[in-house]
Design a protein around this motif. Structure first.
Motif, PDB file in Angstrom:
ATOM      1  N   VAL A   1       0.824  -1.210   0.000  1.00  0.00           N
ATOM      2  CA  VAL A   1       0.000   0.000   0.000  1.00  0.00           C
ATOM      3  C   VAL A   1       0.862   1.266   0.000  1.00  0.00           C
ATOM      4  O   VAL A   1       0.703   2.139  -0.857  1.00  0.00           O
ATOM      5  CB  VAL A   1      -0.971   0.006   1.206  1.00  0.00           C
ATOM      6  N   PHE A   2       1.766   1.363   0.971  1.00  0.00           N
ATOM      7  CA  PHE A   2       2.467   2.635   1.144  1.00  0.00           C
ATOM      8  C   PHE A   2       3.655   2.801   0.187  1.00  0.00           C
ATOM      9  O   PHE A   2       3.902   3.896  -0.301  1.00  0.00           O
ATOM     10  CB  PHE A   2       2.934   2.789   2.602  1.00  0.00           C
ATOM     11  N   VAL A   3       4.394   1.720  -0.070  1.00  0.00           N
ATOM     12  CA  VAL A   3       5.591   1.836  -0.912  1.00  0.00           C
ATOM     13  C   VAL A   3       5.219   1.625  -2.382  1.00  0.00           C
ATOM     14  O   VAL A   3       5.432   2.511  -3.220  1.00  0.00           O
ATOM     15  CB  VAL A   3       6.682   0.840  -0.449  1.00  0.00           C
ATOM     16  N   ALA A   4       4.638   0.467  -2.713  1.00  0.00           N
ATOM     17  CA  ALA A   4       4.346   0.169  -4.119  1.00  0.00           C
ATOM     18  C   ALA A   4       3.235   1.069  -4.665  1.00  0.00           C
ATOM     19  O   ALA A   4       3.344   1.598  -5.774  1.00  0.00           O
ATOM     20  CB  ALA A   4       3.971  -1.306  -4.268  1.00  0.00           C
TER      21      ALA A   4
ATOM     22  N   GLN B   1       1.683   4.002  -3.079  1.00  0.00           N
ATOM     23  CA  GLN B   1       1.744   5.452  -2.817  1.00  0.00           C
ATOM     24  C   GLN B   1       3.126   6.049  -3.046  1.00  0.00           C
ATOM     25  O   GLN B   1       3.267   7.274  -3.003  1.00  0.00           O
ATOM     26  CB  GLN B   1       1.295   5.744  -1.381  1.00  0.00           C
ATOM     27  N   GLY B   2       4.139   5.209  -3.254  1.00  0.00           N
ATOM     28  CA  GLY B   2       5.477   5.720  -3.580  1.00  0.00           C
ATOM     29  C   GLY B   2       6.251   6.270  -2.394  1.00  0.00           C
ATOM     30  O   GLY B   2       7.213   7.025  -2.565  1.00  0.00           O
ATOM     31  N   ILE B   3       5.848   5.890  -1.166  1.00  0.00           N
ATOM     32  CA  ILE B   3       6.598   6.320   0.025  1.00  0.00           C
ATOM     33  C   ILE B   3       7.882   5.481   0.106  1.00  0.00           C
ATOM     34  O   ILE B   3       7.834   4.258  -0.081  1.00  0.00           O
ATOM     35  CB  ILE B   3       5.727   6.155   1.292  1.00  0.00           C
ATOM     36  N   PRO B   4       9.031   6.112   0.369  1.00  0.00           N
ATOM     37  CA  PRO B   4      10.282   5.337   0.433  1.00  0.00           C
ATOM     38  C   PRO B   4      10.207   4.229   1.494  1.00  0.00           C
ATOM     39  O   PRO B   4       9.707   4.462   2.605  1.00  0.00           O
ATOM     40  CB  PRO B   4      11.336   6.386   0.815  1.00  0.00           C
ATOM     41  N   ALA B   5      10.724   3.045   1.138  1.00  0.00           N
ATOM     42  CA  ALA B   5      10.636   1.892   2.037  1.00  0.00           C
ATOM     43  C   ALA B   5      11.326   2.165   3.371  1.00  0.00           C
ATOM     44  O   ALA B   5      10.885   1.682   4.416  1.00  0.00           O
ATOM     45  CB  ALA B   5      11.253   0.666   1.358  1.00  0.00           C
ATOM     46  N   ASN B   6      12.392   2.978   3.356  1.00  0.00           N
ATOM     47  CA  ASN B   6      13.108   3.237   4.609  1.00  0.00           C
ATOM     48  C   ASN B   6      12.320   4.169   5.537  1.00  0.00           C
ATOM     49  O   ASN B   6      12.601   4.248   6.732  1.00  0.00           O
ATOM     50  CB  ASN B   6      14.518   3.781   4.343  1.00  0.00           C
ATOM     51  N   LEU B   7      11.319   4.899   5.016  1.00  0.00           N
ATOM     52  CA  LEU B   7      10.440   5.700   5.880  1.00  0.00           C
ATOM     53  C   LEU B   7       9.273   4.846   6.371  1.00  0.00           C
ATOM     54  O   LEU B   7       8.799   5.008   7.499  1.00  0.00           O
ATOM     55  CB  LEU B   7       9.861   6.893   5.107  1.00  0.00           C
ATOM     56  N   GLU B   8       8.800   3.951   5.507  1.00  0.00           N
ATOM     57  CA  GLU B   8       7.633   3.144   5.868  1.00  0.00           C
ATOM     58  C   GLU B   8       7.965   2.224   7.053  1.00  0.00           C
ATOM     59  O   GLU B   8       7.188   2.113   7.995  1.00  0.00           O
ATOM     60  CB  GLU B   8       7.178   2.331   4.642  1.00  0.00           C
ATOM     61  N   ARG B   9       9.120   1.562   6.979  1.00  0.00           N
ATOM     62  CA  ARG B   9       9.537   0.680   8.077  1.00  0.00           C
ATOM     63  C   ARG B   9      10.359   1.493   9.059  1.00  0.00           C
ATOM     64  O   ARG B   9      11.353   2.091   8.668  1.00  0.00           O
ATOM     65  CB  ARG B   9      10.438  -0.443   7.532  1.00  0.00           C
ATOM     66  N   ASP B  10       9.940   1.526  10.304  1.00  0.00           N
ATOM     67  CA  ASP B  10      10.712   2.302  11.276  1.00  0.00           C
ATOM     68  C   ASP B  10      10.880   1.499  12.557  1.00  0.00           C
ATOM     69  O   ASP B  10      10.167   0.526  12.789  1.00  0.00           O
ATOM     70  CB  ASP B  10      10.057   3.667  11.520  1.00  0.00           C
ATOM     71  N   PRO B  11      11.819   1.899  13.398  1.00  0.00           N
ATOM     72  CA  PRO B  11      12.094   1.132  14.619  1.00  0.00           C
ATOM     73  C   PRO B  11      10.909   1.131  15.577  1.00  0.00           C
ATOM     74  O   PRO B  11      10.836   0.277  16.459  1.00  0.00           O
ATOM     75  CB  PRO B  11      13.296   1.859  15.242  1.00  0.00           C
ATOM     76  N   ALA B  12       9.973   2.104  15.416  1.00  0.00           N
ATOM     77  CA  ALA B  12       8.831   2.183  16.324  1.00  0.00           C
ATOM     78  C   ALA B  12       7.958   0.934  16.250  1.00  0.00           C
ATOM     79  O   ALA B  12       7.259   0.600  17.216  1.00  0.00           O
ATOM     80  CB  ALA B  12       7.986   3.415  15.988  1.00  0.00           C
ATOM     81  N   ASP B  13       7.991   0.213  15.141  1.00  0.00           N
ATOM     82  CA  ASP B  13       7.161  -0.992  14.992  1.00  0.00           C
ATOM     83  C   ASP B  13       7.306  -1.944  16.174  1.00  0.00           C
ATOM     84  O   ASP B  13       6.341  -2.567  16.607  1.00  0.00           O
ATOM     85  CB  ASP B  13       7.552  -1.745  13.706  1.00  0.00           C
ATOM     86  N   ALA B  14       8.541  -2.049  16.683  1.00  0.00           N
ATOM     87  CA  ALA B  14       8.820  -3.029  17.747  1.00  0.00           C
ATOM     88  C   ALA B  14       8.034  -2.713  19.018  1.00  0.00           C
ATOM     89  O   ALA B  14       7.706  -3.619  19.787  1.00  0.00           O
ATOM     90  CB  ALA B  14      10.318  -3.051  18.035  1.00  0.00           C
ATOM     91  N   GLY B  15       7.691  -1.428  19.234  1.00  0.00           N
ATOM     92  CA  GLY B  15       6.987  -1.048  20.459  1.00  0.00           C
ATOM     93  C   GLY B  15       5.501  -0.839  20.270  1.00  0.00           C
ATOM     94  O   GLY B  15       4.835  -0.318  21.165  1.00  0.00           O
ATOM     95  N   CYS B  16       4.967  -1.205  19.102  1.00  0.00           N
ATOM     96  CA  CYS B  16       3.557  -0.935  18.782  1.00  0.00           C
ATOM     97  C   CYS B  16       2.659  -2.140  19.060  1.00  0.00           C
ATOM     98  O   CYS B  16       3.100  -3.286  19.063  1.00  0.00           O
ATOM     99  CB  CYS B  16       3.414  -0.603  17.293  1.00  0.00           C
ATOM    100  N   ILE B  17       1.372  -1.829  19.253  1.00  0.00           N
ATOM    101  CA  ILE B  17       0.319  -2.840  19.174  1.00  0.00           C
ATOM    102  C   ILE B  17      -0.101  -2.884  17.708  1.00  0.00           C
ATOM    103  O   ILE B  17      -0.398  -1.840  17.121  1.00  0.00           O
ATOM    104  CB  ILE B  17      -0.898  -2.429  20.023  1.00  0.00           C
ATOM    105  N   HIS B  18      -0.111  -4.089  17.117  1.00  0.00           N
ATOM    106  CA  HIS B  18      -0.479  -4.217  15.701  1.00  0.00           C
ATOM    107  C   HIS B  18      -1.790  -4.991  15.583  1.00  0.00           C
ATOM    108  O   HIS B  18      -2.040  -5.910  16.368  1.00  0.00           O
ATOM    109  CB  HIS B  18       0.603  -4.977  14.930  1.00  0.00           C
ATOM    110  N   VAL B  19      -2.614  -4.608  14.620  1.00  0.00           N
ATOM    111  CA  VAL B  19      -3.794  -5.420  14.304  1.00  0.00           C
ATOM    112  C   VAL B  19      -3.709  -5.837  12.839  1.00  0.00           C
ATOM    113  O   VAL B  19      -3.156  -5.113  12.006  1.00  0.00           O
ATOM    114  CB  VAL B  19      -5.141  -4.683  14.561  1.00  0.00           C
ATOM    115  N   LEU B  20      -4.240  -7.024  12.574  1.00  0.00           N
ATOM    116  CA  LEU B  20      -4.208  -7.574  11.217  1.00  0.00           C
ATOM    117  C   LEU B  20      -5.594  -8.108  10.890  1.00  0.00           C
ATOM    118  O   LEU B  20      -6.162  -8.864  11.679  1.00  0.00           O
ATOM    119  CB  LEU B  20      -3.178  -8.708  11.155  1.00  0.00           C
ATOM    120  N   ALA B  21      -6.158  -7.696   9.756  1.00  0.00           N
ATOM    121  CA  ALA B  21      -7.436  -8.248   9.292  1.00  0.00           C
ATOM    122  C   ALA B  21      -7.137  -9.366   8.297  1.00  0.00           C
ATOM    123  O   ALA B  21      -6.293  -9.193   7.416  1.00  0.00           O
ATOM    124  CB  ALA B  21      -8.261  -7.158   8.608  1.00  0.00           C
ATOM    125  N   ARG B  22      -7.822 -10.497   8.452  1.00  0.00           N
ATOM    126  CA  ARG B  22      -7.598 -11.623   7.547  1.00  0.00           C
ATOM    127  C   ARG B  22      -8.940 -12.151   7.048  1.00  0.00           C
ATOM    128  O   ARG B  22      -9.951 -12.059   7.753  1.00  0.00           O
ATOM    129  CB  ARG B  22      -6.860 -12.750   8.270  1.00  0.00           C
TER     130      ARG B  22
END
Ligand code: COA
Length: 131
Positions: A5-8, A10-31
């Motif tokens: 969604v964000f990189v392919a 919307q063209g957001i650089p992959a190094n901005l999309e993935r950040d170290p904050a992910d490790a401290g987040c609550i994530h939800v996933l719809a399947r």
């Protein structure tokens, strides 16, 4: 998922999309029923009982079917369960009315982030009964 969604898309650089904050987040996933991922989102703890909602993304082929709403509901439920007093987010301006409909209010001026116009929005959460 987020890369699609964000990189392919919307063209957001992959190094901005993935950040170290992910490790401290609550994530939800719809399947879907077959376990295929449809969408995702995260909550990043901030100081003073605030959670920052971000990286909300639904695969382009799956939009308009309530997946984004279900993700937002799950994220707000998780925020309440955490006892957060407020959820804030940086909405892409194109999605601001999606969050307005959920009760978020704009805060401050629009600004640019990752080359895309954004608007800060906030939703105060009522304290849990008995708290
Ligand atoms: C924004 C996004 C998550 C919405 O997901 P979705 O699965 O299409 O949303 P839903 O089908 O659950 O829509 C729920 C409601 O919001 C509305 N809505 C959906 N996308 C919207 C948008 N971009 N702007 C305004 N309203 C929107 C729908 O019309 C629907 O309204 P209704 O209940 O009156 O029918 C999805 O479009 C997306 O991933 N976009 C690309 C990434 C992005 O912009 N993320 C947000 C970053 S801030």
């Amino acid at each position: 998922m987020r890369h699609a969604v964000f990189v392919a898309e919307q063209g957001i650089p992959a190094n901005l999309e993935r950040d170290p904050a992910d490790a401290g987040c609550i994530h939800v996933l719809a399947r879907d029923g077959a376990g295929q991922a449809l969408g995702t989102g995260r909550l990043l703890p901030q100081p003073d009982g605030v959670l920052k909602l971000g990286r909300l993304a639904v695969l382009a082929s799956q939009r308009g079917r309530g997946v984004g709403q279900a993700l937002l509901d799950a994220l707000l439920k998780a925020a309440r369960a955490q006892g957060a007093r407020e959820v804030v987010l940086h909405a892409q301006q194109s999605a601001a009315s999606f969050y307005l409909a959920a009760g978020f209010q704009p805060r401050g001026e629009a600004f640019m982030e990752a080359g895309i116009p954004h608007q800060e929005m906030a939703l105060p959460l009522a304290p849990a009964l008995g708290a």
